[in-house]
Design an enzyme around this catalytic site. Sequence first.
Site, mmCIF file in Angstrom:
data_model
loop_
_atom_site.group_PDB
_atom_site.id
_atom_site.type_symbol
_atom_site.label_atom_id
_atom_site.label_comp_id
_atom_site.label_asym_id
_atom_site.label_seq_id
_atom_site.Cartn_x
_atom_site.Cartn_y
_atom_site.Cartn_z
ATOM 1 N N GLY A 168 0.812 -1.208 0.000
ATOM 2 C CA GLY A 168 0.000 0.000 0.000
ATOM 3 C C GLY A 168 0.846 1.259 0.000
ATOM 4 O O GLY A 168 0.318 2.358 -0.041
ATOM 5 N N CYS A 169 2.155 1.089 0.036
ATOM 6 C CA CYS A 169 3.074 2.221 -0.012
ATOM 7 C C CYS A 169 3.627 2.337 -1.431
ATOM 8 O O CYS A 169 3.928 1.334 -2.066
ATOM 9 C CB CYS A 169 4.238 2.026 0.956
ATOM 10 S SG CYS A 169 3.756 1.964 2.678
ATOM 11 N N GLU A 170 3.754 3.558 -1.914
ATOM 12 C CA GLU A 170 4.328 3.783 -3.233
ATOM 13 C C GLU A 170 5.805 3.371 -3.237
ATOM 14 O O GLU A 170 6.287 2.762 -4.179
ATOM 15 C CB GLU A 170 4.187 5.255 -3.605
ATOM 16 C CG GLU A 170 4.693 5.579 -4.980
ATOM 17 C CD GLU A 170 4.458 7.037 -5.341
ATOM 18 O OE1 GLU A 170 4.546 7.341 -6.537
ATOM 19 O OE2 GLU A 170 4.187 7.857 -4.452
ATOM 20 N N SER A 171 6.513 3.700 -2.170
ATOM 21 C CA SER A 171 7.919 3.308 -2.014
ATOM 22 C C SER A 171 7.958 1.936 -1.360
ATOM 23 O O SER A 171 6.964 1.459 -0.823
ATOM 24 C CB SER A 171 8.641 4.306 -1.112
ATOM 25 O OG SER A 171 8.535 5.601 -1.628
#
Length: 140
Positions: free
Chosen positions: A48-51
Site C-alpha cells: 500500500g506504499c508507493e515506495s
Amino acid sequence: MLPPIDTIIENFELIEDDDMRLEYLIELGRALPPMPDALRTEANRVHGCESQVWIDAGVAEAAGTPRLALHGFSDSFIVRGFVALMLALYGGKTPREAAETDGLDLFRELRFGAHVTSKRSNGVRAMVERIRRDAAALAA
C-alpha cells in the site's frame, strides 16, 4: 538513534517553515537504526506504499514487561522519515497499547496531511494498520 516521540513532537511544533519540517522528517529517517537485510523480506514488506517499506515487529522484555520492538526501512528518504515517526510512536509500548494507538492521529497532529501526496498518506495509513495488526497479534 531516534529521539523520544515527545521530543520529536516538540521539535515539529517549533518548526513553522514547511521545507524545514520536511528536512527534519528526512533527518529522522537518517537517524533510523539500520534494518538488517535478513528482515527485509516479503513477509515484512508493507503493501500500500508507493515506495518500498519494510517493518518488523517483535517483543522485547523491558523491566519485566513485554514491549514492542520494531525495525523499519524505506528506499525513499521522505518515507523513511515517516517510518521513523511510526517507530518512535509505537516502539516501547506494550503490544496492547500499540494496538490501541492510532498513528494517523500523530500524522494529523503534525500537520502532514496537507503537505504530502495522497499516495504517501496512504502509505502512512498502511504502516499504521500493519503495526497495529502485528501488535494485536503479539498481544494475543
